[in-house]
Design a protein around this motif. Structure first.
Motif, PDB file in Angstrom:
ATOM      1  N   GLN A 155      26.038  21.923  42.700  1.00  0.00           N
ATOM      2  CA  GLN A 155      26.274  20.863  43.692  1.00  0.00           C
ATOM      3  C   GLN A 155      25.669  21.193  45.056  1.00  0.00           C
ATOM      4  N   GLU A 170      29.454  25.575  39.258  1.00  0.00           N
ATOM      5  CA  GLU A 170      29.522  24.207  39.781  1.00  0.00           C
ATOM      6  C   GLU A 170      29.075  24.170  41.250  1.00  0.00           C
ATOM      7  N   THR A 171      29.479  25.186  41.998  1.00  0.00           N
ATOM      8  CA  THR A 171      29.095  25.253  43.415  1.00  0.00           C
ATOM      9  C   THR A 171      27.576  25.310  43.541  1.00  0.00           C
ATOM     10  N   ARG A 177      23.101  20.691  46.609  1.00  0.00           N
ATOM     11  CA  ARG A 177      22.387  19.682  47.410  1.00  0.00           C
ATOM     12  C   ARG A 177      23.248  18.459  47.708  1.00  0.00           C
ATOM     13  N   TYR A 178      24.471  18.491  47.234  1.00  0.00           N
ATOM     14  CA  TYR A 178      25.321  17.295  47.310  1.00  0.00           C
ATOM     15  C   TYR A 178      25.510  16.801  48.748  1.00  0.00           C
ATOM     16  N   LEU A 179      25.641  17.726  49.679  1.00  0.00           N
ATOM     17  CA  LEU A 179      25.901  17.318  51.069  1.00  0.00           C
ATOM     18  C   LEU A 179      24.621  17.188  51.891  1.00  0.00           C
ATOM     19  N   ASP A 180      23.506  17.383  51.225  1.00  0.00           N
ATOM     20  CA  ASP A 180      22.205  17.117  51.832  1.00  0.00           C
ATOM     21  C   ASP A 180      22.047  17.793  53.209  1.00  0.00           C
ATOM     22  N   PHE A 187      25.964  26.192  50.527  1.00  0.00           N
ATOM     23  CA  PHE A 187      26.043  25.065  51.460  1.00  0.00           C
ATOM     24  C   PHE A 187      25.762  25.563  52.876  1.00  0.00           C
TER      25      PHE A 187
END
Ligand code: SF4
Length: 180
Positions: A43, A39-40, A45-48, A81
């Motif tokens: 995700q 999942e990590t 790109r989630y915080l761009d 991230f």
């Protein structure tokens, strides 16, 4: 400020007051960790590109994980991230999971803050709440955290338990502040 929270949904047993999602079947732990790693990555790109300043493992009972398992999760966050050079990394701890050397193991994987589920310094109240630990274990855990190099420590306390007075709360606060 961006932060990442990861819920660790395992508990050894259920406390009477708790509504958080958790299960007691810890045989699922390894498959849960695999799922978190996947999942990590999904995700990522989630915080761009925002810089992540805090990572928080809550629960449930994150202290049911080994330091190695905890480290796998923290590494996955770091690898996927944009984590700052000096992030605050917190793990929630149940006092009865602590053993000598545990906080040093956490410190070695980058954990620099712990949140300890003290809840009360009164053993009768702890029993009433269905907690697994007693006040002696909380004191020992706090002492070990400071001794093993984690000085950023918070302690959860519960107020509003039936029969509890403001005097009881004052006692709990005073006992806690004694560890500053
Ligand atoms: S250990 Fe924490 S998460 Fe688990 S049942 Fe008790 S209060 Fe809830």
């Amino acid at each position: 400020m961006a932060g990442i929270y990861i819920h660790i949904p395992f508990c050894k047993c259920f406390c009477n007051y708790c509504d958080f999602y958790s299960i007691t079947d810890s045989s699922e732990t390894e498959s849960f960790i695999r799922a978190v790693l996947l999942e990590t990555a999904m995700q990522a790109r989630y915080l761009d590109g925002e810089t992540v300043e805090t990572i928080y493992l809550g629960g449930g009972t994150p202290s049911m994980l080994t330091a190695g398992q905890t480290g796998q999760i923290i590494s996955a966050v770091r690898n996927n991230f944009a984590v700052s050079d000096d992030p605050e990394i917190t793990v929630e701890i149940n006092p009865d999971d602590v053993y000598e050397g545990y906080f040093a193991e956490l410190a070695s994987i980058g954990v620099n803050r712990v949140s300890l589920g003290v809840q009360s310094w009164n053993d009768k109240r702890l029993k009433y709440l269905g907690r697994r630990h007693d006040a002696r274990q909380s004191a020992k855990a706090l002492q070990l955290a400071f001794k093993e190099g984690i000085v950023n420590v918070s302690a959860d306390l519960i107020y509003g338990v039936p029969g509890m007075t403001t005097g009881d709360l004052k006692n709990d606060l005073e006992e806690t502040f004694a560890f500053r």
